[in-house]
Design an enzyme around this catalytic site. Structure first.
Site, PDB file in Angstrom:
ATOM      1  N   TYR A 246       0.520  -1.307   0.041  1.00 22.75           N
ATOM      2  CA  TYR A 246       0.087  -0.526  -0.104  1.00 22.75           C
ATOM      3  C   TYR A 246       0.846   1.041   0.233  1.00 22.75           C
ATOM      4  CZ  TYR A 246      -3.990  -3.074   1.178  1.00 22.75           C
ATOM      5  OH  TYR A 246      -4.993  -3.949   1.448  1.00 22.75           O
TER       6      TYR A 246
ATOM      7  N   PHE B 297     -13.893  -3.744   0.819  1.00 26.60           N
ATOM      8  CA  PHE B 297     -14.799  -3.216   0.082  1.00 26.60           C
ATOM      9  C   PHE B 297     -16.442  -3.457   0.629  1.00 26.60           C
ATOM     10  CE2 PHE B 297     -11.528  -4.343  -3.497  1.00 26.60           C
ATOM     11  CZ  PHE B 297     -10.760  -3.407  -3.738  1.00 26.60           C
TER      12      PHE B 297
ATOM     13  N   GLY C 158     -18.404  -1.495  -1.978  1.00 29.90           N
ATOM     14  CA  GLY C 158     -19.072  -2.672  -2.884  1.00 29.90           C
ATOM     15  C   GLY C 158     -18.019  -2.562  -4.264  1.00 29.90           C
TER      16      GLY C 158
END
Ligand SMILES: NC(=O)c1ccc[n+]([C@@H]2O[C@H](COP(=O)([O-])OP(=O)(O)OC[C@H]3O[C@@H](n4cnc5c(N)ncnc54)[C@H](OP(=O)(O)O)[C@@H]3O)[C@@H](O)[C@H]2O)c1
Length: 305
Positions: free
Chosen positions: A75, A221, A225
Site C-alpha cells: 500500500y 470493500f 462495493g
C-alpha cells in the site's frame, strides 16, 4: 435516533461493536483499513494524500478505540507508504494494538504489479513490513492469494516464520474454502480476509466456514462495493437509503452494521483517509439493525433463483 444522539454528544467508541479474539489478541470488531491513507482516488499510481491528515486520521482512530489496523507494504503511492504513516503516527505502539499485514503480492519501485512472491520470497516481504512498521515481530500476517489453486508451499513458508517468532498469527486472503482446508493442515489460522458486502455475497460460504471453525472473517470493500479500488462511486441501493433514513445514519454506516450483523466473528476494516468518515464508521458499531431490515438488505445480494 439513539445512534445520532450519541454521535452529536460524544463520539462512539470502537468498543461499542463488541470484541473478537484473534488467537490470543482481543480486538474491537470495528477496525481500520489503511489502504486509503496513501491517496484514495488513484491507488496504484497515487494521487498524493495529505500527510498530516493521514497521520491525524490514524491517531484519531486509536483515540476512538480502534485496535485492529489492516495494512500492507504494497500500500504505497509515489510519496506515501501506509506502513510508514502507521509507524510515524502510532509508534511506540500500544500493547493492545493489533496490526495485520498481507504478503504475497508485489509491486516494483514504480508501483507496477510484479509477479507474486514465491514461497522463498515471503520472508523478505515479512521483513520489509517489520522494517517499515518498526517492529520485531508482526501480530498477524495474511497470505494474500493471487488466484493459485495450491497454497500449501506458501503457507508452509509463513508457518516457518511463525515458528521462528517473526509472526504471531496467520491468516489468508482472497481465498476459497478449499484453500482454508489446505492451510489448516499446516498451521492455525485466525482470520480470512475476503471481499464481502451487501452486494458482494460470493463470500457467503467462507463466512459460514469461518463461523464453524471460530475463525474471524474480515471483509474488504464492504463500503466501496462494486466501486472496489475506485471507492464508493456507484449509486447506492434504495434499500440501503431506506434503512439509513430510518436510523438517521449514512449508507456507509448501514453497510457496516449489516456486515457486523452477519456473525460475531466478522471484523470490519473500513478504509478512509477522511477523519469525519472515520468517526461515522466507528459509530456504525453501535447501530443495530432489525431482523426486517436485515431481510430487506439481504434482498440486494440474493441471486435470482
Ligand atoms: N485483502 C485484500 O485483497 C484487500 C483488498 C482491498 C482492501 N483491503 C483492506 O480492506 C480495507 C477496506 O477496503 P477499502 O478501503 O478498499 O474499501 P471500503 O472500506 O469498502 O471503502 C472505502 C471507500 O469508501 C469511502 N468511505 C469510507 N468511509 C466512508 C463513509 N463513512 N462515508 C462515505 N464514504 C466512505 C472511502 O473514501 P474516503 O477516503 O473519502 O472516506 C473509500 O473510497 C482497505 O483499507 C484495506 O486495508 C484488503
Amino acid at each position: 435516533m439513539e445512534l445520532m444522539e450519541q454521535m452529536t454528544s460524544q463520539p462512539v467508541s470502537a468498543a461499542a461493536a463488541g470484541t473478537w479474539t484473534l488467537g490470543d489478541l482481543t480486538v474491537n470488531r470495528i477496525g481500520f483499513g489503511a489502504m486509503r491513507l496513501t491517496g484514495s482516488a488513484a491507488f496504484h499510481q497515487g494521487t498524493r494524500s495529505d500527510r498530516g491528515r493521514a497521520i491525524g486520521t490514524l491517531r484519531r482512530a486509536v483515540e476512538l478505540g480502534v485496535n485492529h489496523i489492516d495494512t500492507a507494504a504494497f500500500y504505497f503511492s509515489r510519496l506515501r507508504s501506509a506502513n510508514e504513516l502507521i509507524n510515524s503516527a502510532l509508534a511506540p505502539y500500544g500493547d493492545d494494538l493489533v496490526i495485520a499485514t498481507k504478503v504475497g503480492p508485489a509491486r516494483d519501485a514504480d508501483g507496477e504489479w510484479d509477479s507474486p512472491a514465491r514461497p522463498g520470497q515471503l520472508r523478505g516481504q515479512v521483513e520489509e513490513n517489520l522494517r517499515q512498521l518498526g517492529r520485531d515481530h508482526l501480530d498477524l500476517v495474511n497470505l494474500r492469494l493471487m488466484g493459485q489453486d495450491s497454497v500449501s508451499e506458501h503457507f508452509g513458508a509463513l508457518a516457518e516464520l511463525r515458528d521462528a517468532g517473526l509472526v504471531r498469527h496467520l491468516g489468508i486472503s482472497a481465498a476459497r474454502p478449499e484453500h482454508l482446508a489446505q492451510v489448516l493442515e499446516i498451521a492455525p489460522v485466525v482470520c480470512v480476509q475476503n471481499r464481502y458486502g451487501i452486494d458482494a455475497r460470493e463470500g457467503d460460504e467462507m463466512l459460514r466456514a469461518c463461523a464453524e471453525r471460530g475463525i474471524a472473517f474480515v471483509p474488504f470493500f464492504s463500503i466501496a462495493g462494486e466501486g472496489r479500488e475506485a471507492g464508493a462511486v456507484r449509486a447506492e441501493h434504495d434499500q440501503v437509503h431506506a434503512v439509513a433514513r430510518a436510523h438517521g445514519v449514512s449508507p456507509a454506516q448501514v453497510r457496516l452494521a449489516w456486515i457486523l450483523g452477519q456473525g460475531a466473528h466478522v471484523l470490519a476494516i473500513p478504509g478512509t483517509g477522511d477523519p469525519d468518515h472515520l468517526v461515522d464508521n466507528v459509530a456504525a458499531g453501535a447501530l443495530r439493525l432489525t431482523a426486517e431490515e436485515h431481510r430487506l438488505l439481504d434482498s440486494i445480494g440474493r441471486r435470482p433463483s
